[in-house]
Scaffold this motif. Structure first.
Motif, PDB file in Angstrom:
ATOM      1  N   GLY A   1      41.539  37.242  40.361  1.00  0.00           N
ATOM      2  CA  GLY A   1      41.643  36.795  41.743  1.00  0.00           C
ATOM      3  C   GLY A   1      42.397  37.735  42.631  1.00  0.00           C
ATOM      4  N   LEU A   2      43.111  38.700  42.037  1.00  0.00           N
ATOM      5  CA  LEU A   2      43.863  39.666  42.837  1.00  0.00           C
ATOM      6  C   LEU A   2      43.048  40.906  43.163  1.00  0.00           C
TER       7      LEU A   2
ATOM      8  N   GLY B   1      41.190  33.764  45.106  1.00  0.00           N
ATOM      9  CA  GLY B   1      42.061  34.879  45.460  1.00  0.00           C
ATOM     10  C   GLY B   1      41.833  35.356  46.885  1.00  0.00           C
TER      11      GLY B   1
ATOM     12  N   ASP C   1      47.348  35.642  44.888  1.00  0.00           N
ATOM     13  CA  ASP C   1      46.289  35.373  43.923  1.00  0.00           C
ATOM     14  C   ASP C   1      46.155  33.860  43.767  1.00  0.00           C
TER      15      ASP C   1
ATOM     16  N   THR D   1      41.276  26.058  41.424  1.00  0.00           N
ATOM     17  CA  THR D   1      42.031  26.855  40.458  1.00  0.00           C
ATOM     18  C   THR D   1      42.467  26.005  39.277  1.00  0.00           C
TER      19      THR D   1
ATOM     20  N   GLN E   1      44.592  35.055  49.959  1.00  0.00           N
ATOM     21  CA  GLN E   1      45.029  36.254  50.676  1.00  0.00           C
ATOM     22  C   GLN E   1      44.841  36.111  52.174  1.00  0.00           C
TER      23      GLN E   1
END
Length: 352
Positions: free
Chosen positions: A281-282, A98, A111, A267, A102
């Protein structure tokens, strides 16, 4: 004299940042170690921390005879410990992915699933469940995620040089296509109890995690997550845009290709074991930014530790709150993650 004072002030600020980072690092490492042990003790069969350590020591050959009964040893070693380790590795990996996404996309809402990986994994996993090949579910999910990654990056590359905007748009298209395929498979084929199995996987679950799964995600975290953590300075360059990254000597196109590919691969491996678990992940990268700032050489290792701690307790809650029934862990992460993300947004608004 003024210049010397400014230099001294900058050195003091740098020293304070390093001290703050080390304090958080030590605190989270201790929290993770304690969480791993305590989480193994929680469940229908009450097991003490001493028994956990005795089982581990016996299995590692540190003591000859285990003081724990075979039944309780099996509960610790075969059921709880691999699941707890898998949860920690999944949480750490999702937080790393994440934070990396970003930075690469310069999108605070990015994410690990931005490139359509979750939807692609869902197609593979649902296909395996409907075919009755439950044991091959992780393989199907990984192949689905890999196909989604290849399609997303291929579409972005077909539009020209891979930029953040093109990768996001391609990922949205692939995600919509894969979601439609998943829905069609369920609509046309699913019957009886298969709906429940599919729903549990789509919401995220570590119920079936064993040593093979734990070893897979831990190895993926070490082989792929480790280099991503070490690339903190490179990600700092991307935060300020492609031009700034190029001015720092970064090969923008090649580096973005490599890091997007590595993030997508990690992922995919995580999703293959755990299913689609949202919010980790956010929110974790944003939460860590509030603690230590946005420098990725500090952000990434702390996000990994915070993600591991968070995921261990989310999974523990999922398997114990409604015992003997088990709640999909994705529900737990969403219940905690959505309010937490709102609070983080409020904190960022007040600080700007």
């Amino acid at each position: 004299m003024v210049a010397a004072a400014g230099k001294a002030s900058a050195l003091t600020l740098t020293a304070l940042r390093r001290l703050k980072f080390r304090i958080w690092m030590l605190g989270l490492m201790l929290a993770l170690a304690a969480s791993l042990v305590v989480a193994v003790t929680i469940g229908p069969a009450a097991i003490g921390p001493g028994e956990v350590w005795a089982v581990i020591a016996h299995k590692l050959g540190l003591i000859a005879d285990s003081p724990v009964s075979r039944l309780r040893e099996g509960i610790v070693w075969e059921l709880r410990l691999p699941r707890v380790l898998a949860a920690a590795a999944v949480g750490a990996g999702l937080a790393i992915c994440g934070a990396t996404m970003q930075a690469l996309t310069r999108n605070p809402l990015a994410d690990p699933y931005l490139l359509g990986l979750s939807s692609g994994a869902s197609v593979g996993a649902v296909a395996m469940l409907l075919a009755g090949a439950t044991l091959l579910l992780p393989l199907g999910a990984f192949l689905g995620a890999l196909a989604a990654m290849a399609l997303t990056l291929g579409l972005a590359r077909a539009l020209g040089a891979i930029t953040a905007a093109r990768a996001i748009l391609a990922g949205l298209a692939v995600s919509a296509l894969a979601s439609a395929l998943t829905s069609f498979l369920i609509f046309s084929t699913a019957t009886g109890d298969s709906y429940r199995e599919i729903l549990a996987w789509l919401m995220g679950s570590l119920a079936g995690a064993r040593w093979g799964d734990a070893g897979l995600v831990l190895a993926a975290l070490a082989v792929i997550g480790g280099p991503l953590i070490m690339a903190g300075r490179v990600l700092d360059g991307f935060v300020f845009g492609d031009a700034a990254a190029g001015a720092l000597g970064i090969d923008v196109g090649r580096t973005r290709w490599l890091m997007l590919g590595a993030t997508a691969l990690l992922t995919g491996l995580l999703v293959a074991v755990s299913g689609a678990i949202g919010f980790v992940g956010l929110i974790l990268p944003h939460a860590v930014r509030l603690m230590v700032g946005g420098r990725h050489r500090h952000l990434l290792p702390l996000a990994a530790l915070a993600g591991a701690v968070f995921m261990v307790w989310a999974d523990t809650a999922a398997r114990t709150l409604f015992d003997p029934r088990e709640l999909p862990v994705g529900i737990v992460t969403a219940l905690f993650g959505a309010p937490a993300f709102f609070l983080i947004l409020l904190a960022n608004r007040r600080s700007t």
